[in-house]
Design a protein around this motif. Structure first.
Motif, short mmCIF file in Angstrom:
data_model
loop_
_atom_site.label_atom_id
_atom_site.label_comp_id
_atom_site.label_asym_id
_atom_site.label_seq_id
_atom_site.Cartn_x
_atom_site.Cartn_y
_atom_site.Cartn_z
N PHE A 154 0.70 -1.14 0.16
CA PHE A 154 0.02 0.18 -0.01
C PHE A 154 0.79 1.38 -0.01
O PHE A 154 0.67 2.15 -0.59
CB PHE A 154 -0.99 -0.07 1.19
N PRO A 155 1.80 1.51 0.71
CA PRO A 155 2.52 2.69 1.01
C PRO A 155 3.75 3.13 -0.17
O PRO A 155 3.98 2.09 -0.70
CB PRO A 155 3.17 2.59 2.41
N LEU A 156 3.98 4.31 -0.22
CA LEU A 156 5.02 4.76 -0.94
C LEU A 156 6.04 4.51 -0.25
O LEU A 156 6.36 4.69 0.97
CB LEU A 156 5.01 6.25 -1.06
N MET A 157 7.17 3.62 -0.93
CA MET A 157 8.10 3.18 -0.50
C MET A 157 9.57 3.59 -1.57
O MET A 157 9.45 3.57 -2.62
CB MET A 157 8.57 1.65 -0.22
N THR A 163 11.86 3.65 -6.46
CA THR A 163 10.69 4.06 -5.56
C THR A 163 9.36 3.01 -5.85
O THR A 163 9.24 2.76 -7.05
CB THR A 163 10.26 5.54 -5.97
N VAL A 164 8.61 2.66 -5.01
CA VAL A 164 7.46 1.93 -4.78
C VAL A 164 6.39 3.05 -4.83
O VAL A 164 6.21 3.65 -3.78
CB VAL A 164 7.41 0.81 -3.93
N THR A 165 5.36 2.95 -5.87
CA THR A 165 4.24 4.14 -5.67
C THR A 165 3.14 3.60 -4.94
O THR A 165 2.98 2.23 -4.74
CB THR A 165 3.84 4.31 -7.25
N MET A 188 -2.88 2.69 5.91
CA MET A 188 -1.71 1.97 5.37
C MET A 188 -0.82 2.55 4.31
O MET A 188 -0.05 1.82 3.70
CB MET A 188 -2.55 0.57 5.05
N GLY A 189 -1.17 3.69 4.04
CA GLY A 189 -0.43 4.45 3.06
C GLY A 189 -0.94 4.36 1.54
O GLY A 189 -0.35 4.98 0.92
N ALA A 190 -2.25 4.16 1.33
CA ALA A 190 -2.99 3.91 0.03
C ALA A 190 -3.37 5.50 -0.47
O ALA A 190 -3.64 6.29 0.41
CB ALA A 190 -3.85 3.10 -0.24
N VAL A 191 -3.45 5.72 -1.41
CA VAL A 191 -4.31 6.85 -2.15
C VAL A 191 -5.56 6.30 -2.43
O VAL A 191 -5.95 5.38 -3.10
CB VAL A 191 -3.49 7.31 -3.49
N VAL A 192 -6.48 7.23 -1.84
CA VAL A 192 -8.00 6.76 -1.64
C VAL A 192 -8.73 7.75 -2.45
O VAL A 192 -8.92 8.86 -1.98
CB VAL A 192 -8.47 6.26 -0.14
N GLU A 193 -9.79 7.09 -3.18
CA GLU A 193 -10.63 7.77 -3.86
C GLU A 193 -12.17 7.20 -3.42
O GLU A 193 -11.97 6.10 -3.19
CB GLU A 193 -10.64 7.92 -5.53
N VAL A 194 -13.28 7.95 -3.50
CA VAL A 194 -14.50 7.63 -3.03
C VAL A 194 -15.54 8.19 -3.76
O VAL A 194 -15.57 9.30 -4.31
CB VAL A 194 -14.76 8.05 -1.44
N SER A 195 -16.52 7.31 -3.99
CA SER A 195 -17.70 7.79 -4.71
C SER A 195 -18.92 7.27 -4.07
O SER A 195 -18.95 6.33 -3.28
CB SER A 195 -17.93 6.66 -6.08
N ASP A 196 -19.80 8.46 -3.66
CA ASP A 196 -21.22 8.31 -3.13
C ASP A 196 -22.01 9.20 -3.88
O ASP A 196 -21.49 10.34 -3.97
CB ASP A 196 -20.90 8.55 -1.44
N ILE A 197 -23.20 8.83 -3.92
CA ILE A 197 -24.45 9.73 -4.63
C ILE A 197 -24.72 10.75 -3.49
O ILE A 197 -25.36 11.73 -3.81
CB ILE A 197 -25.66 8.75 -4.90
N ARG A 198 -24.41 10.69 -2.16
CA ARG A 198 -24.84 11.57 -1.35
C ARG A 198 -23.98 12.39 -1.25
O ARG A 198 -22.88 12.53 -0.77
CB ARG A 198 -25.35 10.91 0.05
#
Length: 366
Positions: A154-157, A163-165, A188-198
């Motif tokens: 998960f994380p940038l290393m 380099t691990v993205t 945990m180091g991830a880049v997170v995107e989220v979709s919700d209709i609300r």
């Protein structure tokens, strides 16, 4: 009052309706608690712990024969319903919209039934809300399950070898499970995107470090009681197009979308799965209600065009100790609402009671 706790019989269900700490609370209020022998073992609670807390551990038959009110976690099976004593009160998960046959069987058996999953969304009922307590744990575990199946970290290393993205995580739904999934993936180091209709969930998502996928017209979506009451086809089309761009680049996708007690909406089609990159993982948390991904199967892992799709019916049961503790706290608070000096109060003028009492006096009320 005599309160009974039954051992769960559903496959994969490792939770228990009351834990020793909650038994101690109830016995301290002069209730007698009967626990089926071995009911808590799968969750890490042995009979000795229940006995020390003040419960009496007996056979299943003795629990049913002696209890005025019986507590369960999973939706009761036809065999379990047939074994209940007429006139008993049952407190359990029911999911009335999905299980009309269960309601009919309970009515025929003469069992007064409270559905913990039908708790109204009001402030004073929050401490009784099993959906929130269990989905919170499930959202955490969904990320752990997905990370375990993913062939990357998960994380940038930044290492001497290069380099691990960071991993890209896409989450459908920003309810309790979705928000916990965001927080866990970010930790945990991830880049997170989220979709919700609300639209009101945007601020919550961003407060946890996630990127909310916004489309024009989302602020016009009608919300009633926390659920979507209406959205134009144009807005839904725009959202699908915007989310698909993130979907095809995602390493891990977690879907959490449910419709209050009903069938889950299909958010990811088979054609969209085919567009995803090889090695990606989808964790569908809604397969018990039909699933958000068209190719997901309940409690199975399938690989489609190199994409691993994991169907998860009951993630809360995979962390049974904490899940049982939280469920039991919900139950104890709820019992404080419906149980009086003379037993169960069937007050149909009280908001929480009338919302959760789905079977009463042989009639289905849901």
């Amino acid at each position: 009052m005599k309160i009974g706790v039954l051992k769960e019989t559903a496959q994969g269900e490792s939770r228990v309706g009351l834990v020793p700490a909650s038994v101690k609370t109830l016995t301290g209020k002069n209730h007698a608690v009967l626990v089926e022998q071995g009911a808590g073992l799968a969750a890490g609670f042995d009979d000795a712990a229940y006995t020390e807390a003040g419960a009496t551990c007996v056979s299943r038959a003795d629990v049913i024969a002696g209890a005025d009110l019986v507590i369960k976690v999973a939706v009761p099976s036809s065999d379990e319903i047939a074994g209940l004593r007429r006139g008993t009160a049952l407190v359990s998960s029911i999911y009335p919209k999905r299980n009309p046959a269960v309601l009919a069987a309970l009515a025929q058996a003469g069992v007064h039934t409270f559905a913990m999953d039908a708790m109204p969304r009001i402030t004073r009922a929050q401490s009784m809300d099993i959906l929130s307590s269990q989905n919170n744990l499930a959202g955490y575990k969904a990320v752990v399950v997905g990370a375990n199946a993913l062939g990357r970290v998960f994380p940038l290393m930044m290492t001497a070898a290069g380099t691990v993205t960071p991993a890209k995580v896409l989450i459908y739904g920003a309810g309790v499970a979705g928000l916990q999934a965001i927080a866990t993936a970010k930790r945990m180091g991830a880049v997170v995107e989220v979709s919700d209709i609300r639209p009101e969930t945007k601020e919550q998502v961003e407060s946890l470090g996630g990127k909310f996928i916004w489309v024009e017209g989302l602020d016009q979506v009608k919300i009633e009681g926390g659920y979507v009451a209406g959205a134009s086809e144009e807005v839904l089309k725009r959202q699908k197009e915007a989310v698909e761009k993130s979907l095809i680049n995602a390493d891990l996708v977690i879907t959490t979308a449910l419709v209050a007690g009903g069938t889950a909406p299909t958010l990811i089609t088979a054609d969209q799965v085919a567009k995803m990159k090889r090695g990606a993982v989808i964790v569908d948390m809604a397969t018990e209600a039909g699933g958000n991904c068209a190719v997901a199967k309940p409690d199975e892992t399938v690989v489609v065009n190199g994409v691993t799709v994991i169907g998860c019916n009951n993630l809360a049961a995979t962390v049974p100790a904490h899940a049982s503790e939280l469920y039991a706290k919900n139950i104890v608070t709820f019992l404080g609402q419906i149980v009086g000096d003379e037993g169960v109060k069937y007050d149909l003028n009280e908001e929480i009671t009338t919302a959760t009492l789905v079977v009463h006096n042989g009639e289905v009320r849901a």
